[in-house]
Design a protein around this motif. Structure first.
Motif, short mmCIF file in Angstrom:
data_model
loop_
_atom_site.label_atom_id
_atom_site.label_comp_id
_atom_site.label_asym_id
_atom_site.label_seq_id
_atom_site.Cartn_x
_atom_site.Cartn_y
_atom_site.Cartn_z
N HIS A 194 -16.08 -28.00 11.92
CA HIS A 194 -16.24 -28.77 10.67
C HIS A 194 -17.55 -29.56 10.70
CE1 HIS A 194 -12.53 -28.21 8.37
NE2 HIS A 194 -11.90 -28.08 9.53
N LEU A 195 -17.78 -30.28 11.80
CA LEU A 195 -18.96 -31.16 11.89
C LEU A 195 -20.26 -30.37 11.87
CD1 LEU A 195 -17.73 -33.68 14.62
CD2 LEU A 195 -17.95 -34.10 12.16
N SER A 196 -20.26 -29.17 12.46
CA SER A 196 -21.49 -28.37 12.54
C SER A 196 -21.76 -27.58 11.26
CB SER A 196 -21.39 -27.39 13.72
OG SER A 196 -20.32 -26.47 13.50
N GLY A 197 -20.82 -27.63 10.31
CA GLY A 197 -21.01 -26.94 9.04
C GLY A 197 -20.58 -25.47 9.05
N GLN A 198 -20.08 -24.99 10.21
CA GLN A 198 -19.67 -23.58 10.29
C GLN A 198 -18.49 -23.28 9.36
OE1 GLN A 198 -19.61 -21.81 14.40
NE2 GLN A 198 -20.22 -23.87 14.99
N MET A 199 -17.55 -24.24 9.30
CA MET A 199 -16.38 -24.05 8.44
C MET A 199 -16.78 -24.00 6.97
SD MET A 199 -13.08 -23.61 8.51
CE MET A 199 -12.47 -24.27 10.06
#
Length: 444
Positions: A194-199
Motif C-alpha cells: 500500500h505504502l509503495s503504491g503497488q496496490m
C-alpha cells in the motif's frame, strides 16, 4: 467427541524462517517435507489461524474434489484475493452463484460448440506458426504466450478488438498475475504494498482491463453482426428465468477465460515442445503423425488422427501440470483419509507432486507418452488430474486440448525443432510457468 487428527506436523517457525525462499518457489520445500513425512501429507499450524494441510495423496484428493465436494469450498486465496483482480467468475466464485454460472456457461464449451470455433482457432494457429522466426534459438515461452493469447482473443472476440488494445490487455493480465502471487505468498508485506503504491497501481490496471472489455461488449451489443465466437455465445446465454448476464458478469467471466485460457495453454505448449526436442524418438513419431493430418477435413472427429500427439501433451501435463496446485477449506469437521480435520482447515492438493509420485507412476521423472495409450490410460485415471477433478473440473479442458493438438500438428508438420538444454526451470505462480526454454525452428 472425536479427536482431531492431522498428518506429520511441520514447525511454523521453520516455515517462517524460510518464507522468502518458499515465496520464490515452494515446490522444493513441499518435496522435502513430503519425503520427511514418509507419507503423502503434512501439516503446519500457524499462530493465529487454523491448520494448513498439504497432500499428494490421490485418494484424499478425490475425496475433497469429488466424493465430498459439497463439504468443501475454495479458500479466500482462490476466491477473494484472486477475485478482486480478475473478477468473480467461474474460477473464483463459490456456492450457488458458481453453480448458476457453471450451468449457464457450460453449453458454450460443449464439443459441438467448439466445433464451430475450430476454423477460427486453426486459422489463428496457422498464421502465428507460419511466421515463427527460424534458424536461431528463440525464447519458446514468449512465442507460445503470444500464440495462445491470439487464439483466446480471436475465439472470444473474433474481429471485435484491435491488436494494440489486445496487447495492452495481455500486458495488464501478466503484470497483475505477478503482483497477485507476491501478495498471496508474502501477506506480511501488505502494508508495504500500500505504502509503495503497488496496490494502487494494480487496482488502476484492474479498472483499465475491465474498461477495455466493457467497451468491446458495448460495441458488440450495439452491432447486428454475428461472429459465432465465445462472446456471442456468452451474450446469448440465458438463465432459467430467461435473463442474460450483465456487463459486469460478462467482464468477470471474460477476464477468467483470458487468465485460465491463455496462460495455462502457453505453459503446457512450452513444456511439451521442450520435452519433444529432448526426446528424438518421440519427436519422430509425433512429427510423422502431424504430417499425415489433413486440415481440410477439420472437425471434432478428425482429432482421432492425432492420437500420439495427444499422448505427448498428456504426458507433458503429468510432468508439468499448468494448474499445479489447488486448495479447499472444509465447511464442517470432516474425516479425510486417515485424518479428522477441524472445520476451516485449508487443504492444498499438489497435482505436481501427485503426478511424480513413485507409488503411482513407474519411472515418474521420465517422459513416456505411451502411459496414455488407450490400453494404459484407464490405469492412471485415478491419479492424473491436469484439469482438476470433480464438479469444478476446468470448463475449457476440451478447448485447450484441441487447441494444443492443432498447434503441435502445425509446428511439427512445418519445422524440425532443436534445443541446447536438457533441463527446464519452473516458476510456480498461479500457474506453473516454464523458465529459460529456448528452441530453434528449422523448416523441413
Amino acid at each position: 467427541m472425536q479427536e482431531y487428527k492431522y498428518p506429520y506436523n511441520v514447525s511454523f517457525f521453520r516455515f517462517l524462517r524460510r518464507s522468502s525462499t518458499i515465496a520464490k518457489n515452494p515446490i522444493p520445500f513441499h518435496n522435502q517435507l513430503f519425503k520427511e513425512s514418509e507419507g503423502n501429507s503434512f501439516s503446519i499450524k500457524p499462530l493465529f489461524t487454523k491448520h494448513i494441510v498439504m497432500t499428494r495423496d490421490a485418494e484424499m484428493a478425490r475425496e475433497i474434489l469429488q466424493k465430498k465436494h459439497k463439504h468443501f469450498e475454495k479458500s479466500k486465496l482462490q476466491t477473494h484475493n484472486l477475485g478482486k483482480y480478475i473478477g468473480y467468475g467461474l474460477l473464483t466464485s463459490t456456492g450457488q452463484y458458481w453453480l448458476k454460472q457453471r450451468r449457464l456457461i457450460q453449453p458454450a464449451f460443449h464439443k459441438e460448440k467448439i466445433n464451430g470455433l475450430l476454423k477460427i482457432i486453426s486459422n489463428t494457429v496457422e498464421e502465428q506458426v507460419s511466421n515463427f522466426p527460424t534458424e536461431n534459438l528463440v525464447d519458446l515461452y514468449a512465442l507460445m504466450n503470444t500464440l495462445a493469447f491470439e487464439v483466446i482473443a480471436k475465439s472470444l472476440f473474433n474481429f471485435s478488438a484491435d491488436k494494440a488494445t489486445l496487447s495492452r490487455l495481455q500486458y495488464i493480465i501478466e503484470t497483475l498475475q505477478r503482483f497477485i502471487v507476491k501478495e498471496i505468498r508474502q501477506p506480511h508485506k501488505k502494508l508495504w504494498y500500500h505504502l509503495s503504491g503497488q496496490m494502487k497501481s494494480s487496482m488502476a490496471m484492474v479498472k483499465e482491463s475491465r474498461d477495455i472489455i466493457n467497451t468491446i461488449i458495448e460495441e458488440r451489443r450495439a452491432s447486428n453482426d454475428f461472429h459465432d465466437d465465445l462472446l456471442d455465445m456468452l451474450l446469448n446465454a440465458k438463465y432459467e428465468d430467461g435473463s442474460s448476464m450483465s456487463n459486469e458478469q460478462l467482464i468477470d467471466e471474460i477476464l477468467i477465460l483470458f487468465v485460465a485460457g491463455h496462460e495455462t495453454t502457453a505453459n503446457a505448449l512450452t513444456f511439451v515442445l521442450f520435452l519433444l526436442a529432448n526426446h528424438k524418438e518421440e519427436l519422430g513419431k509425433a512429427t510423422e503423425e502431424a504430417k499425415k493430418f489433413h486440415l481440410e477435413t477439420l472437425a471434432m472427429q478428425s482429432f482421432t488422427e492425432l492420437t500420439y500427439i495427444k499422448q505427448c501433451i498428456e504426458e507433458s501435463m503429468r510432468l508439468y501440470p499448468p494448474a499445479w496446485i489447488t486448495d479447499r477449506v472444509n465447511l464442517q469437521d470432516e474425516s479425510v483419509g486417515d485424518y479428522y480435520f477441524k472445520e476451516g482447515t485449508m487443504i492444498g492438493v499438489s497435482f505436481y507432486e501427485m503426478h511424480r509420485h513413485k507409488d503411482y507412476w513407474e519411472a515418474p521423472e521420465s517422459f513416456r507418452p505411451d502411459r496414455f495409450s488407450e490400453e494404459n490410460r484407464k490405469r492412471t485415471a485415478s491419479f492424473y488430474m491436469p484439469f482438476g477433478a470433480g464438479p469444478r473440473l476446468c470448463i475449457g479442458n476440451n478447448f485447450a486440448m484441441f487447441e494444443m493438438q492443432l498447434v503441435l500438428q502445425s509446428i511439427l508438420s512445418k519445422y524440425t525443432i532443436e534445443t541446447d538444454k536438457s533441463t527446464i526451470d519452473v516458476n510456480p505462480l498461479i500457474t506453473l510457468k516454464p523458465i529459460g526454454a529456448k528452441l530453434k525452428f528449422v523448416k523441413h
